[in-house]
Motif scaffolding. Sequence first.
Motif, PDB file in Angstrom:
ATOM      1  N   HIS A 167      -0.798   4.798  -0.175  1.00 59.56           N
ATOM      2  CA  HIS A 167      -0.806   3.071   0.104  1.00 59.56           C
ATOM      3  C   HIS A 167      -1.934   2.756   0.698  1.00 59.56           C
ATOM      4  O   HIS A 167      -2.065   1.343   1.060  1.00 59.56           O
ATOM      5  CB  HIS A 167       0.295   2.812   0.641  1.00 59.56           C
ATOM      6  CG  HIS A 167       1.458   2.786   0.184  1.00 59.56           C
ATOM      7  ND1 HIS A 167       2.569   4.098   0.053  1.00 59.56           N
ATOM      8  CD2 HIS A 167       2.584   2.307  -0.765  1.00 59.56           C
ATOM      9  CE1 HIS A 167       3.436   4.241  -0.605  1.00 59.56           C
ATOM     10  NE2 HIS A 167       3.346   2.899  -1.165  1.00 59.56           N
ATOM     11  N   ASN A 168      -3.067   3.315   0.629  1.00 59.17           N
ATOM     12  CA  ASN A 168      -4.315   3.013   1.106  1.00 59.17           C
ATOM     13  C   ASN A 168      -4.345   2.460   2.704  1.00 59.17           C
ATOM     14  O   ASN A 168      -4.863   1.470   3.072  1.00 59.17           O
ATOM     15  CB  ASN A 168      -5.026   1.847   0.370  1.00 59.17           C
ATOM     16  CG  ASN A 168      -6.586   1.774   0.434  1.00 59.17           C
ATOM     17  OD1 ASN A 168      -7.019   2.940   0.800  1.00 59.17           O
ATOM     18  ND2 ASN A 168      -7.020   0.871   0.219  1.00 59.17           N
ATOM     19  N   ASP A 169      -3.355   3.011   3.572  1.00 56.55           N
ATOM     20  CA  ASP A 169      -3.146   2.506   4.833  1.00 56.55           C
ATOM     21  C   ASP A 169      -3.832   3.625   5.661  1.00 56.55           C
ATOM     22  O   ASP A 169      -3.151   4.464   6.088  1.00 56.55           O
ATOM     23  CB  ASP A 169      -1.481   2.664   5.227  1.00 56.55           C
ATOM     24  CG  ASP A 169      -1.455   2.241   6.799  1.00 56.55           C
ATOM     25  OD1 ASP A 169      -2.352   1.818   7.496  1.00 56.55           O
ATOM     26  OD2 ASP A 169      -0.518   2.352   7.027  1.00 56.55           O
ATOM     27  N   ARG A 170      -5.095   3.516   6.066  1.00 52.03           N
ATOM     28  CA  ARG A 170      -5.978   4.423   6.806  1.00 52.03           C
ATOM     29  C   ARG A 170      -5.470   4.596   8.047  1.00 52.03           C
ATOM     30  O   ARG A 170      -5.560   5.685   8.607  1.00 52.03           O
ATOM     31  CB  ARG A 170      -7.687   3.988   6.602  1.00 52.03           C
ATOM     32  CG  ARG A 170      -8.275   5.100   6.886  1.00 52.03           C
ATOM     33  CD  ARG A 170      -9.763   5.074   6.416  1.00 52.03           C
ATOM     34  NE  ARG A 170      -9.729   4.790   4.920  1.00 52.03           N
ATOM     35  CZ  ARG A 170      -9.453   5.868   3.987  1.00 52.03           C
ATOM     36  NH1 ARG A 170      -9.514   7.283   4.240  1.00 52.03           N
ATOM     37  NH2 ARG A 170      -9.341   5.797   2.829  1.00 52.03           N
ATOM     38  N   ALA A 171      -4.976   3.603   8.929  1.00 54.70           N
ATOM     39  CA  ALA A 171      -4.626   3.550   9.869  1.00 54.70           C
ATOM     40  C   ALA A 171      -3.362   4.517  10.237  1.00 54.70           C
ATOM     41  O   ALA A 171      -3.349   5.493  11.036  1.00 54.70           O
ATOM     42  CB  ALA A 171      -4.337   2.240  10.723  1.00 54.70           C
ATOM     43  N   GLY A 172      -2.615   4.208   9.414  1.00 56.52           N
ATOM     44  CA  GLY A 172      -1.444   4.985   9.174  1.00 56.52           C
ATOM     45  C   GLY A 172      -1.557   6.603   8.974  1.00 56.52           C
ATOM     46  O   GLY A 172      -1.045   7.391   9.339  1.00 56.52           O
ATOM     47  N   LEU A 173      -2.657   6.737   8.006  1.00 56.63           N
ATOM     48  CA  LEU A 173      -3.201   8.191   7.861  1.00 56.63           C
ATOM     49  C   LEU A 173      -3.630   8.862   8.990  1.00 56.63           C
ATOM     50  O   LEU A 173      -3.177   9.822   9.277  1.00 56.63           O
ATOM     51  CB  LEU A 173      -4.226   8.239   6.795  1.00 56.63           C
ATOM     52  CG  LEU A 173      -5.004   9.378   6.406  1.00 56.63           C
ATOM     53  CD1 LEU A 173      -4.152  10.554   6.020  1.00 56.63           C
ATOM     54  CD2 LEU A 173      -6.266   9.092   5.425  1.00 56.63           C
ATOM     55  N   ILE A 174      -4.499   8.194   9.815  1.00 56.21           N
ATOM     56  CA  ILE A 174      -5.167   8.789  10.709  1.00 56.21           C
ATOM     57  C   ILE A 174      -4.189   9.038  12.097  1.00 56.21           C
ATOM     58  O   ILE A 174      -4.114  10.017  12.558  1.00 56.21           O
ATOM     59  CB  ILE A 174      -6.194   7.759  11.505  1.00 56.21           C
ATOM     60  CG1 ILE A 174      -7.390   7.701  10.520  1.00 56.21           C
ATOM     61  CG2 ILE A 174      -6.828   8.421  12.657  1.00 56.21           C
ATOM     62  CD1 ILE A 174      -8.638   6.691  10.706  1.00 56.21           C
ATOM     63  N   GLN A 175      -3.058   8.125  12.143  1.00 55.52           N
ATOM     64  CA  GLN A 175      -2.218   8.190  13.239  1.00 55.52           C
ATOM     65  C   GLN A 175      -1.058   9.091  12.969  1.00 55.52           C
ATOM     66  O   GLN A 175      -0.689  10.115  13.688  1.00 55.52           O
ATOM     67  CB  GLN A 175      -1.400   6.799  13.363  1.00 55.52           C
ATOM     68  CG  GLN A 175      -2.085   5.788  14.045  1.00 55.52           C
ATOM     69  CD  GLN A 175      -1.397   4.380  13.766  1.00 55.52           C
ATOM     70  OE1 GLN A 175      -0.393   4.260  13.456  1.00 55.52           O
ATOM     71  NE2 GLN A 175      -2.288   3.226  14.162  1.00 55.52           N
ATOM     72  N   GLY A 176      -0.859   9.443  11.659  1.00 51.70           N
ATOM     73  CA  GLY A 176       0.184  10.654  11.137  1.00 51.70           C
ATOM     74  C   GLY A 176      -0.592  11.800  11.471  1.00 51.70           C
ATOM     75  O   GLY A 176       0.037  12.791  11.947  1.00 51.70           O
ATOM     76  N   LEU A 177      -1.793  11.931  10.760  1.00 53.17           N
ATOM     77  CA  LEU A 177      -2.591  13.205  11.190  1.00 53.17           C
ATOM     78  C   LEU A 177      -2.732  13.642  12.568  1.00 53.17           C
ATOM     79  O   LEU A 177      -2.632  14.735  13.076  1.00 53.17           O
ATOM     80  CB  LEU A 177      -3.849  13.217  10.540  1.00 53.17           C
ATOM     81  CG  LEU A 177      -3.819  13.494   9.045  1.00 53.17           C
ATOM     82  CD1 LEU A 177      -5.142  13.186   8.427  1.00 53.17           C
ATOM     83  CD2 LEU A 177      -3.566  14.835   8.725  1.00 53.17           C
ATOM     84  N   ALA A 178      -3.167  12.673  13.213  1.00 53.33           N
ATOM     85  CA  ALA A 178      -3.255  12.891  14.720  1.00 53.33           C
ATOM     86  C   ALA A 178      -2.058  13.313  15.428  1.00 53.33           C
ATOM     87  O   ALA A 178      -2.064  14.110  16.125  1.00 53.33           O
ATOM     88  CB  ALA A 178      -3.794  11.735  15.499  1.00 53.33           C
ATOM     89  N   LEU A 179      -0.855  12.779  15.244  1.00 52.55           N
ATOM     90  CA  LEU A 179       0.624  13.264  15.635  1.00 52.55           C
ATOM     91  C   LEU A 179       0.649  14.721  15.207  1.00 52.55           C
ATOM     92  O   LEU A 179       1.202  15.406  16.002  1.00 52.55           O
ATOM     93  CB  LEU A 179       1.468  12.374  15.253  1.00 52.55           C
ATOM     94  CG  LEU A 179       1.526  11.090  16.263  1.00 52.55           C
ATOM     95  CD1 LEU A 179       2.422  10.097  15.649  1.00 52.55           C
ATOM     96  CD2 LEU A 179       1.883  11.392  17.727  1.00 52.55           C
TER      97      LEU A 179
END
Length: 282
Positions: A167-179
């Motif tokens: 969904h092109n949500d880069r902040a969510g991508l980074i947060q999910g990957l970091a977690l």
Amino acid sequence: MSDAAHKPNHPYHLVDPSPWPVVGALAGGLFTGGMVLYMHDIAVFGHKFGLGNIVPGVLLIAATMYLWWRDVVKEGEFQGHHSPVVQIGLRYGMALFIASEVMFFSAFFWAFFDFSIFPREASGGVWPPTGPTAITPLDPYAIPLLNTLILLTSGCTVTWAHHALKHNDRAGLIQGLALTVVLGILFTSFQAYEYMHAPWGFKDGIYTSTFFMATGFHGFHVIVGTIFLIVCLVRAIRGHFKPDHHFGFEAAAWYWHFVDVVWLFLFSFVYIWGSGPGPFAG
């Protein structure tokens, strides 16, 4: 000649000559040879090999992995070689790799079920073994259960990251990957603690050998998967992935889900079911 004359008339990517297969084979040979010499206590020209002798092989393997991975990222992200057809091939390759990993773990489960369902005389005819090789299993509802919750949660966070990317949500991508990376490190830390405080060692019988081989190789796969996800996290921060072009992340997610599923089998059978007498014991 015009640039059009140099463009291929097919959607496939013919890889340029690369030194990394040869360098990787050399690195693997150095590492394996060093380990064999160390484990068998072999002396060459009066020199005995210690663990320090595998350092060149390990460093060369690490360098090969980094440089080869860098080249693949360049081909896909900056040179545009990973067309839809090439991505299909990469998906097939990753699927076959995971299938080979299933066969790899099947061997350890085969050994575990062979000895647990049909206990040998040396183990007292029961499972876990009694007598001279008696084993007190680890409590499956302590660290193993905690690690199960950690891995299941990490499966949710990596899926969250994947949906955010779509969904092109880069902040969510980074947060999910970091977690997910943090949870992977947590899992490895708890498993290391469990190993250090285990009341028995690898050579203390068939129970301990099958336990450490199965759970240890799974732990190794968790470490590899965590590194894979760290690379994806760095790439996500740099803006590499796009909603319609992100096979590198997709491969990491597949691998991580595979690691989760293997752990569920290990937790269910090795930790819980394997803690009591086998159904055909005695």
